[in-house]
Design a protein around this motif. Structure first.
Motif, short mmCIF file in Angstrom:
data_model
loop_
_atom_site.label_atom_id
_atom_site.label_comp_id
_atom_site.label_asym_id
_atom_site.label_seq_id
_atom_site.Cartn_x
_atom_site.Cartn_y
_atom_site.Cartn_z
N ASN A 150 33.43 79.74 -27.24
CA ASN A 150 34.09 79.15 -26.07
C ASN A 150 33.45 77.66 -25.52
O ASN A 150 33.37 77.37 -24.52
N LYS A 151 32.74 76.87 -26.46
CA LYS A 151 32.08 75.79 -26.19
C LYS A 151 32.63 74.69 -27.05
O LYS A 151 33.32 73.63 -26.70
N THR A 152 32.10 74.66 -28.40
CA THR A 152 32.43 73.68 -29.16
C THR A 152 33.84 73.89 -29.90
O THR A 152 34.02 75.10 -29.85
N GLU A 153 34.36 72.71 -30.34
CA GLU A 153 35.53 72.81 -31.03
C GLU A 153 35.40 72.13 -32.25
O GLU A 153 34.93 71.30 -32.60
N LYS A 154 36.14 72.78 -33.16
CA LYS A 154 36.12 72.42 -34.67
C LYS A 154 37.52 72.37 -35.07
O LYS A 154 38.32 73.29 -34.96
N GLU A 155 37.77 71.11 -35.88
CA GLU A 155 39.02 71.32 -36.58
C GLU A 155 39.09 71.66 -38.01
O GLU A 155 38.39 71.59 -38.74
N VAL A 156 40.04 72.76 -38.05
CA VAL A 156 40.11 73.52 -39.30
C VAL A 156 41.21 73.16 -40.19
O VAL A 156 42.52 73.09 -39.55
N LYS A 157 40.99 72.87 -41.48
CA LYS A 157 42.27 72.41 -42.39
C LYS A 157 42.78 73.48 -43.16
O LYS A 157 41.76 74.26 -43.62
N PHE A 158 44.24 73.79 -43.25
CA PHE A 158 44.66 74.79 -44.28
C PHE A 158 45.48 73.92 -44.90
O PHE A 158 46.41 73.29 -44.65
N ASN A 159 45.27 74.28 -46.21
CA ASN A 159 46.09 73.59 -47.26
C ASN A 159 46.89 74.57 -48.02
O ASN A 159 46.53 75.54 -48.46
N TYR A 160 48.03 74.63 -47.98
CA TYR A 160 49.21 75.71 -48.61
C TYR A 160 50.12 74.84 -49.53
O TYR A 160 50.16 73.46 -49.68
N LYS A 161 50.11 75.74 -50.39
CA LYS A 161 51.19 75.39 -51.67
C LYS A 161 52.42 76.37 -51.47
O LYS A 161 52.04 77.54 -51.18
#
Length: 163
Positions: A150-161
């Motif tokens: 509930n504090k830091t934010e992180k960008e997560v990448k999802f790569n889909y085929k």
């Protein structure tokens, strides 16, 4: 000296691959239609969070495109998402709900997690903290801002085929 600091800041920002945008508190969503995201239709598979991810998107129908998502870790479903991109007036909104592997919901009964449209630009559609990127007809990336503790934010990448 100030110029060097500014250049360093922006080069660091760009190299970190910031692919999501935030919706401005007083902003308005741009005009868009489901045709702007119709390329998401299909069955997609990838890897994230130490497991296998899968998304299935329906074609536009009835003013929305629905989807289901699941994460499988260690041979078991970790969680699901069910949602849609809905045509709302002259713009779009992404809404979803989370469920544990046993289908018990995370959000309250009538609550959804909503992402307002920020921008449509070429093969990228930016919702608030959630971006869709078409790489080719058979590959897409999704970028999602996830809160940790509930504090830091992180960008997560999802790569889909495409399956």
């Amino acid at each position: 000296m100030k110029v060097c600091i500014v250049i360093l800041f922006f080069s660091t920002f760009l190299c970190n691959g910031q692919n999501t945008l935030s919706f401005s508190e007083n902003g308005t969503s741009p005009k868009a239609s489901l045709q702007d995201v119709a390329w998401m239709e299909g069955h997609w598979k990838g890897e994230a969070f130490g497991g296998v991810t899968e998304e299935i998107w329906s074609p536009p129908l009835g003013g929305s495109m629905m989807f289901v998502f699941k994460l499988v870790s260690d041979g078991k479903v970790n969680f699901y998402e069910v949602g849609h991109i809905q045509q709302t007036g002259e713009t779009l909104v992404l809404q979803l709900k989370h469920f544990h592997g046993n289908l018990k919901g995370w959000e309250e009964k009538d609550d959804t997690v909503d992402f307002k449209l920020v921008k449509v630009e070429g093969d990228r559609v930016f919702f608030d903290g959630f971006t869709f990127e078409k790489i080719s007809d058979d590959e897409v990336n999704l970028y999602v801002v996830i809160s940790q503790d509930n504090k830091t934010e992180k960008e997560v990448k999802f790569n889909y085929k495409r399956m």
